[in-house]
Write an enzyme that holds these catalytic residues in place. Structure first.
Site, mmCIF file in Angstrom:
data_model
loop_
_atom_site.group_PDB
_atom_site.id
_atom_site.type_symbol
_atom_site.label_atom_id
_atom_site.label_comp_id
_atom_site.label_asym_id
_atom_site.label_seq_id
_atom_site.Cartn_x
_atom_site.Cartn_y
_atom_site.Cartn_z
ATOM 1 C CG ASP A 85 30.151 43.800 28.476
ATOM 2 O OD1 ASP A 85 30.210 45.039 28.392
ATOM 3 O OD2 ASP A 85 29.857 43.226 29.527
ATOM 4 C CD GLU A 126 33.690 42.862 34.445
ATOM 5 O OE1 GLU A 126 33.564 43.065 35.667
ATOM 6 O OE2 GLU A 126 33.279 43.642 33.592
ATOM 7 C CD GLU A 178 31.855 47.846 37.954
ATOM 8 O OE1 GLU A 178 31.263 47.344 36.985
ATOM 9 O OE2 GLU A 178 32.982 47.456 38.322
ATOM 10 C CD GLU A 248 25.562 49.874 31.287
ATOM 11 O OE1 GLU A 248 25.233 48.756 30.856
ATOM 12 O OE2 GLU A 248 26.739 50.132 31.643
#
Ligand SMILES: Cc1ncc(CN)c(N)n1
Length: 259
Positions: A85, A126, A178, A248
C-alpha cells in the site's frame, strides 16, 4: 330545439365540463409526477452503488477486512498489505495532482480544488504514517517488490492522469478509491469488533469520522460533475468506477496471498 336536443346539449355540456376537469386533473398529476420525478432523481453515484452492490460489498467487506474486524488477521498478510500500500499511495499522489489540475480548470468557485488540495495534504500524512508503521512492524519499505495486482492498479491510475481524461471521470475514481478504504475500515470499527490492539490505529486512520466527511465531499463533487456530464462521459466514469472496485478486490486478495 326539442326536449331531446336540450337534454343532449345539457349532457354534452356536462361531459365537456367533465373532460375539461379530467384534463386539468391529468395535467396536474403529470406536473406532479414530473416534479416528483425530478425531486427524487437519485444521484449518479447512488445509482452505481445500487447497480453494482455485490462488487462494492466485495471491495468493502473483503475477508482481509473481516479478519481485522474479528481479530483473526494473519500478521504476515497485514505486513504484505502495508508494504504494497505504501507503493500504491506513492503512485496515487500524481493521479490526485492531475485531478487537482483538472478541477482548477473546470470548477467555477474553486471549492472543489480546496477539497482535493486537502486530500493531497492527507496523502502526505498517509505516506509518513506508512513509514512509521513499517518501522513498527519491521517492514523494510525500500525492499518491497510491487506485486502484479499493485502494478496493474498503479498503471490504471497512471493512464488516468492524462489531460484527455475528463474531470468527472477522474473525480469519480478519486472518490471511489477513498470511499472503499473509508467504508472498509469504518466497518472494522463497528460495534462488537475484536481488532488487535496493534491495528486499531490503522482502522481509525481511514474509518474515522473526519475521513468520512471528506469522502462525502468528494462524492458530492463527483455527483455534481456527473449531473452535468454527457452520457458518454457518465458511462466512461461508471466503467472506471467498476475498475476501481475490481482493483481494490485484487489488492486485498494480493494482501492475503491469493493473487
Ligand atoms: C489500495 C488503496 N486504496 C485506497 C487507499 C486510500 N487512500 C489506499 N491507501 N490504498
Amino acid at each position: 330545439m326539442s326536449h331531446l336536443d336540450g337534454d343532449y346539449l345539457a349532457s354534452s355540456k356536462l361531459s365537456q365540463n367533465k373532460i375539461v376537469k379530467e384534463k386539468e386533473d391529468m395535467e396536474e398529476s403529470t406536473k406532479k409526477a414530473v416534479t416528483e420525478g425530478v425531486d427524487c432523481k437519485i444521484p449518479v453515484t447512488e445509482a452505481w452503488m445500487r447497480k453494482h452492490r455485490l462488487l462494492y460489498d466485495g471491495a468493502t467487506r473483503h475477508t482481509f477486512i473481516r479478519s481485522i474486524r474479528d481479530g483473526s488477521v494473519d500478521f504476515s498478510s497485514f505486513k504484505r498489505w502495508l508494504g504494497q500500500d505504501y507503493i500504491f499511495v506513492r503512485s496515487f499522489v500524481p493521479f490526485v495532482a492531475s485531478t487537482l489540475v483538472k478541477s482548477s480548470k473546470e470548477s467555477g468557485d474553486g471549492l472543489d480544488m480546496e477539497v482535493i488540495l486537502g486530500g493531497m495534504a492527507s496523502l502526505n500524512d498517509e505516506i509518513n504514517w506508512f513509514k512509521n508503521e513499517a518501522s513498527k512492524f519491521h517492514v523494510s519499505l525500500t525492499s518491497v517488490v510491487p506485486q502484479k495486482a499493485n502494478i496493474k492498479y498503479c498503471r490504471f491510475l497512471e493512464n488516468l492522469t492524462s489531460s484527455e481524461v475528463e474531470y468527472p471521470v477522474a473525480i469519480s475514481v478519486f472518490w471511489a478509491i477513498e470511499a472503499v478504504y473509508q467504508e472498509s475500515f469504518a466497518h472494522c470499527l463497528e460495534e462488537g469488533h475484536k481488532i488487535p490492539e496493534e491495528l486499531q490505529e490503522t482502522c481509525e486512520r481511514w474509518g474515522n469520522e473526519a475521513f468520512g466527511t471528506y469522502c462525502k465531499s468528494l462524492r458530492e463533487i463527483a455527483d455534481r460533475c456527473l449531473q452535468k456530464a454527457s452520457p458518454e462521459v457518465i458511462s466512461k466514469a461508471e466503467v472506471s468506477f467498476l475498475s476501481v472496485l475490481e482493483h481494490e478486490v485484487d489488492f486485498w486478495n494480493m494482501s492475503v496471498g491469493e493473487a
